[in-house]
Design a protein around this motif. Structure first.
Motif, PDB file in Angstrom:
ATOM      1  N   ASN A 114     -16.137 -37.900  76.725  1.00 44.87           N
ATOM      2  CA  ASN A 114     -16.600 -36.675  77.374  1.00 44.87           C
ATOM      3  C   ASN A 114     -17.506 -35.914  76.417  1.00 44.87           C
ATOM      4  N   PHE A 115     -18.236 -34.972  76.944  1.00 47.78           N
ATOM      5  CA  PHE A 115     -19.082 -34.136  76.105  1.00 47.78           C
ATOM      6  C   PHE A 115     -19.248 -32.781  76.767  1.00 47.78           C
ATOM      7  N   ILE A 164     -35.049 -27.139  71.607  1.00 51.39           N
ATOM      8  CA  ILE A 164     -36.253 -27.756  72.165  1.00 51.39           C
ATOM      9  C   ILE A 164     -36.227 -29.269  72.005  1.00 51.39           C
ATOM     10  N   TRP A 165     -35.792 -29.757  70.860  1.00 50.82           N
ATOM     11  CA  TRP A 165     -35.841 -31.183  70.571  1.00 50.82           C
ATOM     12  C   TRP A 165     -34.506 -31.880  70.837  1.00 50.82           C
ATOM     13  N   GLN A 166     -33.565 -31.169  71.443  1.00 52.22           N
ATOM     14  CA  GLN A 166     -32.280 -31.779  71.763  1.00 52.22           C
ATOM     15  C   GLN A 166     -32.317 -32.350  73.172  1.00 52.22           C
ATOM     16  N   GLY A 167     -31.582 -33.402  73.389  1.00 49.98           N
ATOM     17  CA  GLY A 167     -31.502 -34.015  74.703  1.00 49.98           C
ATOM     18  C   GLY A 167     -30.076 -34.436  75.002  1.00 49.98           C
ATOM     19  N   ILE A 168     -29.848 -34.848  76.242  1.00 53.96           N
ATOM     20  CA  ILE A 168     -28.542 -35.307  76.681  1.00 53.96           C
ATOM     21  C   ILE A 168     -28.724 -36.754  77.121  1.00 53.96           C
ATOM     22  N   TYR A 169     -28.061 -37.665  76.420  1.00 54.68           N
ATOM     23  CA  TYR A 169     -28.226 -39.088  76.675  1.00 54.68           C
ATOM     24  C   TYR A 169     -26.873 -39.780  76.817  1.00 54.68           C
ATOM     25  N   PRO A 170     -26.202 -39.615  77.963  1.00 56.70           N
ATOM     26  CA  PRO A 170     -24.949 -40.349  78.131  1.00 56.70           C
ATOM     27  C   PRO A 170     -25.249 -41.831  78.314  1.00 56.70           C
ATOM     28  N   GLY A 171     -24.423 -42.674  77.772  1.00 54.94           N
ATOM     29  CA  GLY A 171     -24.658 -44.107  77.906  1.00 54.94           C
ATOM     30  C   GLY A 171     -23.356 -44.878  77.970  1.00 54.94           C
ATOM     31  N   GLU A 172     -23.449 -46.076  78.474  1.00 51.92           N
ATOM     32  CA  GLU A 172     -22.299 -46.957  78.544  1.00 51.92           C
ATOM     33  C   GLU A 172     -22.590 -48.196  77.720  1.00 51.92           C
ATOM     34  N   HIS A 173     -21.562 -48.778  77.165  1.00 52.81           N
ATOM     35  CA  HIS A 173     -21.684 -50.001  76.388  1.00 52.81           C
ATOM     36  C   HIS A 173     -21.007 -51.116  77.169  1.00 52.81           C
ATOM     37  N   ARG A 174     -21.710 -51.572  78.209  1.00 48.34           N
ATOM     38  CA  ARG A 174     -21.145 -52.617  79.057  1.00 48.34           C
ATOM     39  C   ARG A 174     -22.230 -53.661  79.325  1.00 48.34           C
ATOM     40  N   GLY A 202     -23.560 -53.122  84.362  1.00 45.70           N
ATOM     41  CA  GLY A 202     -23.383 -51.745  84.812  1.00 45.70           C
ATOM     42  C   GLY A 202     -23.108 -51.674  86.302  1.00 45.70           C
ATOM     43  N   GLY A 203     -22.718 -50.543  86.729  1.00 43.41           N
ATOM     44  CA  GLY A 203     -22.452 -50.286  88.138  1.00 43.41           C
ATOM     45  C   GLY A 203     -22.415 -48.788  88.347  1.00 43.41           C
ATOM     46  N   LYS A 204     -22.246 -48.379  89.569  1.00 47.70           N
ATOM     47  CA  LYS A 204     -22.166 -46.952  89.852  1.00 47.70           C
ATOM     48  C   LYS A 204     -20.890 -46.385  89.259  1.00 47.70           C
ATOM     49  N   ARG A 205     -20.995 -45.184  88.726  1.00 46.94           N
ATOM     50  CA  ARG A 205     -19.850 -44.496  88.138  1.00 46.94           C
ATOM     51  C   ARG A 205     -19.809 -43.073  88.679  1.00 46.94           C
ATOM     52  N   PRO A 206     -18.619 -42.562  88.939  1.00 48.04           N
ATOM     53  CA  PRO A 206     -18.534 -41.163  89.378  1.00 48.04           C
ATOM     54  C   PRO A 206     -18.785 -40.222  88.203  1.00 48.04           C
ATOM     55  N   LEU A 207     -19.380 -39.099  88.489  1.00 45.82           N
ATOM     56  CA  LEU A 207     -19.590 -38.058  87.500  1.00 45.82           C
ATOM     57  C   LEU A 207     -18.689 -36.889  87.875  1.00 45.82           C
ATOM     58  N   VAL A 208     -17.847 -36.480  86.944  1.00 46.10           N
ATOM     59  CA  VAL A 208     -16.932 -35.365  87.180  1.00 46.10           C
ATOM     60  C   VAL A 208     -17.391 -34.190  86.332  1.00 46.10           C
TER      61      VAL A 208
END
Length: 53
Positions: free
Chosen positions: A12-13, A26-36, A39-45
């Motif tokens: 989580n984050f 300004i130079w920050q980003g949000i990069y969620p990733g999976e190590h699989r 891949g497939g669809k995933r729910p976002l909570v």
């Protein structure tokens, strides 16, 4: 292997939001990733907590 990745990287984050906007630099980003391999669809909570002003 998945348990090692989850315990090392977390599952989580937190994204700070102020006045309805992301409160990141300004130079920050949000990069969620999976190590699989496949891949497939995933729910976002989303959980929102805090104070409104």
């Amino acid at each position: 292997m998945a348990h090692i990745k989850a315990s090392t990287l977390g599952n989580n984050f937190t994204i700070p939001i102020s006045k309805g906007q992301f409160n990141i630099g300004i130079w920050q980003g949000i990069y969620p990733g999976e190590h699989r391999n496949h891949g497939g669809k995933r729910p976002l909570v989303t959980t929102i907590q805090g104070e409104g002003q």
